[in-house]
Write a protein that holds these residues in place. Structure first.
Motif, PDB file in Angstrom:
ATOM      1  N   THR A 106      75.821 -70.508  20.638  1.00 40.98           N
ATOM      2  CA  THR A 106      75.592 -71.359  21.739  1.00 40.98           C
ATOM      3  C   THR A 106      74.113 -71.265  22.417  1.00 40.98           C
ATOM      4  O   THR A 106      73.523 -70.039  22.071  1.00 40.98           O
ATOM      5  CB  THR A 106      76.823 -71.144  22.641  1.00 40.98           C
ATOM      6  N   LYS A 107      73.518 -71.923  23.404  1.00 37.93           N
ATOM      7  CA  LYS A 107      72.523 -71.930  23.865  1.00 37.93           C
ATOM      8  C   LYS A 107      72.468 -70.785  24.800  1.00 37.93           C
ATOM      9  O   LYS A 107      71.239 -70.320  25.026  1.00 37.93           O
ATOM     10  CB  LYS A 107      72.130 -73.279  24.644  1.00 37.93           C
ATOM     11  N   GLY A 108      73.508 -70.352  25.558  1.00 43.00           N
ATOM     12  CA  GLY A 108      73.619 -69.225  26.239  1.00 43.00           C
ATOM     13  C   GLY A 108      73.049 -69.786  27.766  1.00 43.00           C
ATOM     14  O   GLY A 108      72.964 -68.667  28.688  1.00 43.00           O
ATOM     15  N   CYS A 109      72.609 -71.006  28.089  1.00 39.13           N
ATOM     16  CA  CYS A 109      72.367 -71.559  29.130  1.00 39.13           C
ATOM     17  C   CYS A 109      73.734 -72.023  29.951  1.00 39.13           C
ATOM     18  O   CYS A 109      73.837 -73.214  29.899  1.00 39.13           O
ATOM     19  CB  CYS A 109      71.194 -72.555  29.241  1.00 39.13           C
ATOM     20  N   LEU A 110      74.427 -70.938  30.399  1.00 38.26           N
ATOM     21  CA  LEU A 110      75.610 -71.351  31.070  1.00 38.26           C
ATOM     22  C   LEU A 110      75.531 -72.060  32.268  1.00 38.26           C
ATOM     23  O   LEU A 110      74.618 -71.844  32.937  1.00 38.26           O
ATOM     24  CB  LEU A 110      76.573 -70.242  31.209  1.00 38.26           C
ATOM     25  N   THR A 111      76.430 -73.007  32.412  1.00 35.70           N
ATOM     26  CA  THR A 111      76.440 -73.742  33.892  1.00 35.70           C
ATOM     27  C   THR A 111      77.818 -73.583  34.513  1.00 35.70           C
ATOM     28  O   THR A 111      79.064 -73.630  33.844  1.00 35.70           O
ATOM     29  CB  THR A 111      76.166 -75.099  33.956  1.00 35.70           C
ATOM     30  N   ILE A 112      78.185 -73.540  35.851  1.00 35.31           N
ATOM     31  CA  ILE A 112      79.366 -73.313  36.473  1.00 35.31           C
ATOM     32  C   ILE A 112      79.930 -75.092  36.438  1.00 35.31           C
ATOM     33  O   ILE A 112      79.457 -76.031  36.741  1.00 35.31           O
ATOM     34  CB  ILE A 112      79.442 -72.955  37.729  1.00 35.31           C
ATOM     35  N   ASN A 113      81.238 -74.945  35.664  1.00 32.15           N
ATOM     36  CA  ASN A 113      81.780 -76.592  35.328  1.00 32.15           C
ATOM     37  C   ASN A 113      83.126 -76.339  36.080  1.00 32.15           C
ATOM     38  O   ASN A 113      83.900 -77.481  36.110  1.00 32.15           O
ATOM     39  CB  ASN A 113      81.822 -76.661  34.043  1.00 32.15           C
ATOM     40  N   GLY A 114      83.577 -75.319  36.981  1.00 31.92           N
ATOM     41  CA  GLY A 114      84.890 -75.477  37.509  1.00 31.92           C
ATOM     42  C   GLY A 114      85.011 -74.026  38.267  1.00 31.92           C
ATOM     43  O   GLY A 114      84.699 -73.074  38.016  1.00 31.92           O
ATOM     44  N   TYR A 115      86.164 -74.108  39.003  1.00 30.17           N
ATOM     45  CA  TYR A 115      86.673 -72.727  39.757  1.00 30.17           C
ATOM     46  C   TYR A 115      88.058 -73.030  40.076  1.00 30.17           C
ATOM     47  O   TYR A 115      88.657 -74.114  40.099  1.00 30.17           O
ATOM     48  CB  TYR A 115      85.826 -72.350  40.737  1.00 30.17           C
ATOM     49  N   LYS A 116      88.680 -71.950  40.385  1.00 30.51           N
ATOM     50  CA  LYS A 116      90.016 -71.918  40.840  1.00 30.51           C
ATOM     51  C   LYS A 116      90.329 -70.868  41.770  1.00 30.51           C
ATOM     52  O   LYS A 116      89.919 -69.479  41.435  1.00 30.51           O
ATOM     53  CB  LYS A 116      91.107 -71.608  39.711  1.00 30.51           C
ATOM     54  N   PHE A 121      82.713 -71.397  33.040  1.00 29.06           N
ATOM     55  CA  PHE A 121      81.560 -71.718  32.719  1.00 29.06           C
ATOM     56  C   PHE A 121      81.463 -72.603  31.347  1.00 29.06           C
ATOM     57  O   PHE A 121      82.401 -72.416  30.662  1.00 29.06           O
ATOM     58  CB  PHE A 121      80.654 -70.607  32.458  1.00 29.06           C
ATOM     59  N   GLY A 122      80.358 -73.540  31.299  1.00 30.89           N
ATOM     60  CA  GLY A 122      80.466 -74.258  29.904  1.00 30.89           C
ATOM     61  C   GLY A 122      79.177 -73.790  29.137  1.00 30.89           C
ATOM     62  O   GLY A 122      78.176 -73.539  29.844  1.00 30.89           O
ATOM     63  N   ASP A 123      79.256 -74.088  28.200  1.00 31.32           N
ATOM     64  CA  ASP A 123      78.174 -73.879  26.994  1.00 31.32           C
ATOM     65  C   ASP A 123      78.219 -74.664  26.015  1.00 31.32           C
ATOM     66  O   ASP A 123      79.314 -75.280  25.628  1.00 31.32           O
ATOM     67  CB  ASP A 123      78.309 -72.292  26.612  1.00 31.32           C
ATOM     68  N   SER A 124      77.065 -75.005  25.161  1.00 29.78           N
ATOM     69  CA  SER A 124      77.332 -75.749  23.822  1.00 29.78           C
ATOM     70  C   SER A 124      76.508 -75.207  22.648  1.00 29.78           C
ATOM     71  O   SER A 124      75.535 -74.350  23.046  1.00 29.78           O
ATOM     72  CB  SER A 124      76.606 -77.112  24.471  1.00 29.78           C
ATOM     73  N   PRO A 125      76.776 -75.639  21.578  1.00 33.49           N
ATOM     74  CA  PRO A 125      76.186 -74.838  20.356  1.00 33.49           C
ATOM     75  C   PRO A 125      74.514 -75.488  20.511  1.00 33.49           C
ATOM     76  O   PRO A 125      74.172 -76.513  21.087  1.00 33.49           O
ATOM     77  CB  PRO A 125      76.677 -75.408  19.252  1.00 33.49           C
ATOM     78  N   ARG A 126      73.897 -74.453  20.009  1.00 37.54           N
ATOM     79  CA  ARG A 126      72.376 -74.829  19.637  1.00 37.54           C
ATOM     80  C   ARG A 126      72.419 -76.350  18.808  1.00 37.54           C
ATOM     81  O   ARG A 126      73.146 -76.125  17.825  1.00 37.54           O
ATOM     82  CB  ARG A 126      71.740 -73.879  19.168  1.00 37.54           C
ATOM     83  N   GLU A 127      71.266 -77.179  18.970  1.00 34.11           N
ATOM     84  CA  GLU A 127      71.174 -78.302  18.273  1.00 34.11           C
ATOM     85  C   GLU A 127      71.197 -78.119  16.649  1.00 34.11           C
ATOM     86  O   GLU A 127      71.705 -78.874  15.785  1.00 34.11           O
ATOM     87  CB  GLU A 127      70.000 -78.978  18.665  1.00 34.11           C
ATOM     88  N   GLU A 128      70.263 -76.971  16.248  1.00 33.39           N
ATOM     89  CA  GLU A 128      70.188 -76.780  14.977  1.00 33.39           C
ATOM     90  C   GLU A 128      71.290 -75.694  14.190  1.00 33.39           C
ATOM     91  O   GLU A 128      71.257 -75.510  13.092  1.00 33.39           O
ATOM     92  CB  GLU A 128      68.849 -75.890  14.642  1.00 33.39           C
ATOM     93  N   ALA A 129      72.241 -75.386  15.218  1.00 34.83           N
ATOM     94  CA  ALA A 129      73.397 -74.445  14.577  1.00 34.83           C
ATOM     95  C   ALA A 129      74.282 -74.993  13.456  1.00 34.83           C
ATOM     96  O   ALA A 129      74.351 -74.370  12.319  1.00 34.83           O
ATOM     97  CB  ALA A 129      74.399 -74.222  15.851  1.00 34.83           C
ATOM     98  N   ALA A 130      74.610 -76.384  13.401  1.00 38.35           N
ATOM     99  CA  ALA A 130      75.276 -76.559  12.416  1.00 38.35           C
ATOM    100  C   ALA A 130      74.373 -76.864  10.971  1.00 38.35           C
ATOM    101  O   ALA A 130      74.777 -76.567   9.825  1.00 38.35           O
ATOM    102  CB  ALA A 130      75.943 -78.389  12.821  1.00 38.35           C
TER     103      ALA A 130
END
Length: 617
Positions: free
Chosen positions: A341-351, A452-461
């Motif tokens: 993953t990109k490792g550029c995490l963002t906060i996408n929620g809390y409890k 926290f949210g993260d996503s795969p790198r564009e070239e990962a697949a």
């Protein structure tokens, strides 16, 4: 004499593109000087022999002077190679025997010409590997050795080696950064392709890190020095490249073992041919053509060329595992966060659990996250804008679990659910999330969790598919994150298997087990995965620029985060090994053919020395 020595060194420097050290240039210049003196003796001896045929003794004395001048260093090296625990310097031993046989046979001209020809061959051998060294030497010259430092009297140019941590320097457009530092003022684009291989410049603003060896493009920057000249990531990379040029690959051990038997066989063949034909010149020819002069190029040229190609892609190769294991890799294990993953995490929620507000939750997390460079911590700090958190806590990282901060009687914990359960805290049910979830505990009170949210790198697949196309049997993810989030990432990029919620020690244990039946590559960030990287057959550290841990723990360090460099470096390893095997076959195959031709009298000693070594050019 001194003027001649300087002239020769300058010519050598020009001929070899200024890529040799002073010691190497002196050595080659000395060899060339000896060869020139020997040739002068040869010419004078031949002229004297022609003009005064009745004074053969004088002609022989002139020849012997040339032979001694050219032969002395060869004999010394041959003696050292012969008396050692293992036979080395095979070429020098064979040449010494051949010269001695030529003298006994009265072929003084041949005795001079043979070492002269081999000196010329050695010169061209050095040139043949310069192409690969050029890229590495060019990289060494990138780091600027001067800097503009800010003083009370304005800007002042100083030697970059004099800079101290905390100094502030000015870097203008077109200037290279002399040190690693932090931008404190200004906005610009930075060309990092010399280290990362990335063609697109990086935008930098105050607070961003810049590295020695990269180039400022279009803005004036004020930079605070974070590392002194000798301690920059760039300097350490250059040191590793210098060491890597001396890598000895396993195939050369095969060649060395072969040489142990090759030398006596050649001498026996020469003696037998001389005895049967009663022609010493044939024996001399056999000894000369049998010299494996291309031996030094069998691995050195392909390895240095591979190092140069890899360096231009931002790939730092550190050990012989590049050839020994990498070409046979059949399992690739990835870390998740910051690797797949990109490792550029963002906060996408809390409890919230016991916290009264989100601000209380985030400020408590920031107390310990402030001193960490982990992607989760960086996501926390990017969310905090009013600095209401306590910045004076003493923090420590609990590997694989989270962060702990202490100030007086106050304690803050920030980490994963498993750690909190181990400590005995009762947590609410965790909400669904595709990324990691960390809990915050302050003074024994569970404040809540942050998602926290993260996503795969564009070239990962594409990179994973390339690995499978290359014959990699198994791709896996080892991570400390939760299984559900990791399974989603796995399906998105095409990874075969996932092992989630693992501690660093568990990752290491899994790698040990996998190595029992596979050649295993581990790809990680070099920090949380240091144990697994070090124990793998091949460890690859992603995004290693600026990370001392990554550079030290892995066999291969990627200065960038491009996953396509993984299949690239495997393919490069396989190609390099194929070329080395090809060189072994060509080098010794041609030697045996030339031996047969020399035994049949079809090739003379001088002609053999020339034709046998054409391939080295």
């Amino acid at each position: 004499m001194e003027d001649l020595e300087n002239t020769l060194q300058n010519k050598v420097k020009e001929s070899l593109d200024e890529t040799l050290t002073t010691g190497e240039m002196k050595k080659i210049a000395s060899e060339i000087r000896s060869a020139l003196f020997a040739l002068i003796c040869l010419v004078v001896g031949m002229l004297h022999k022609s003009w005064y045929p009745d004074q053969q003794v004088v002609s022989v004395m002139i020849y012997l002077v040339g032979i001694v001048i050219e032969m002395a260093p060869v004999v010394v090296k041959a003696f050292k190679g012969f008396i050692g625990p293992k036979i080395t310097n095979t070429i020098d031993i064979l040449v010494t025997v051949a010269i001695a046989a030529s003298i006994v046979d009265g072929k003084y001209e041949v005795a001079i010409l043979i070492p002269v020809i081999l000196t010329v061959v050695h010169f061209f051998e050095e040139r043949s590997i310069m192409g690969g060294k050029d890229a590495i030497e060019g990289l060494k010259r990138i780091q600027s050795d001067t800097a503009l430092i800010m003083t009370e009297d304005g800007e002042k140019e100083v030697n970059a080696r004099e800079l101290k941590i905390g100094d502030r320097i000015i870097v203008k457009p077109g200037m290279a950064f002399p040190i690693d530092g932090t931008v404190v003022n200004g906005f610009s684009s930075v060309d990092q392709k010399s280290l990362t291989g990335e063609p697109l410049p990086m935008q930098v603003t105050p607070g961003d890190t810049v590295y020695a060896g990269t180039v400022n493009i279009n803005g004036v920057l004020t930079v605070k020095v974070e590392k002194e000249f000798e301690d920059t990531s760039f300097s350490k990379i250059v040191e590793l490249l210098q060491e890597a040029q001396g890598i000895t690959v396993p195939e050369m051990r095969i060649v060395d073992k072969f040489i142990t038997y090759y030398l006596p066989v050649v001498i026996v063949i020469a003696v037998v041919v001389a005895f049967i034909t009663m022609d010493m010149s044939k024996a001399v020819a056999i000894l000369i053509v049998s010299c494996p002069c291309a031996q030094m190029l069998i691995s050195s040229a392909p390895m240095i060329a591979a190092l140069a190609v890899a360096t231009r892609r931002g790939v730092l190769i550190k050990s012989s595992k590049f050839i020994e294991n990498l070409a046979d890799i059949d399992m690739v294990i990835f870390d998740k966060t910051g690797t797949i993953t990109k490792g550029c995490l963002t906060i996408n929620g809390y409890k919230l659990q016991d916290a009264s507000s989100y601000e209380e939750l985030i400020d408590a997390a920031a107390c310990v996250a402030q001193g960490s460079v982990h992607p989760i911590s960086m996501a926390i700090m990017s969310e905090v804008t009013d600095n209401k958190y306590d910045a004076d806590m003493t923090t420590e990282e609990v590997v694989g679990k989270g962060l702990k901060g202490v100030k007086g009687s106050s304690e803050v914990l920030f980490g994963n659910r498993r750690w909190m359960n181990e400590l005995g805290y009762q947590l609410d049910e965790e909400p669904e999330n595709i990324g990691p979830i960390n809990w915050v505990v302050k003074d024994s009170k569970v404040l809540g969790c942050i998602m926290f949210g993260d996503s795969p790198r564009e070239e990962a697949a594409d990179a994973v598919q390339e690995l499978k196309n290359m014959g990699i049997k198994e791709t896996e993810i080892l991570t400390g994150d939760n299984k559900e989030a990791t399974e989603k990432i796995k399906n998105m990029v095409g990874i075969d298997t996932v092992h989630a919620e693992l501690m660093p020690a568990q990752k290491l244990e899994y790698v040990k087990e996998a190595k029992e039946s596979n050649k295993v590559m581990v790809v990680g960030d070099g920090i949380n995965d240091a144990l697994a990287l070090a124990d793998a057959d091949v460890g690859v550290a992603m995004g290693a620029m600026g990370s001392d841990t990554a550079i030290k723990s892995a066999d291969i360090a990627l200065m960038n985060n491009n996953l396509k460099n993984i299949p690239f470096v495997i393919d490069l390893s396989r190609s390099t090994r194929a070329i080395i095997y090809q060189n072994i076959i060509i080098a010794f195959g041609s030697s045996f053919i030339m031996i047969m031709l020399a035994a049949g009298g079809l090739v003379s000693a001088v002609a053999g020395a020339i034709f046998h070594n054409v391939g080295a050019f």
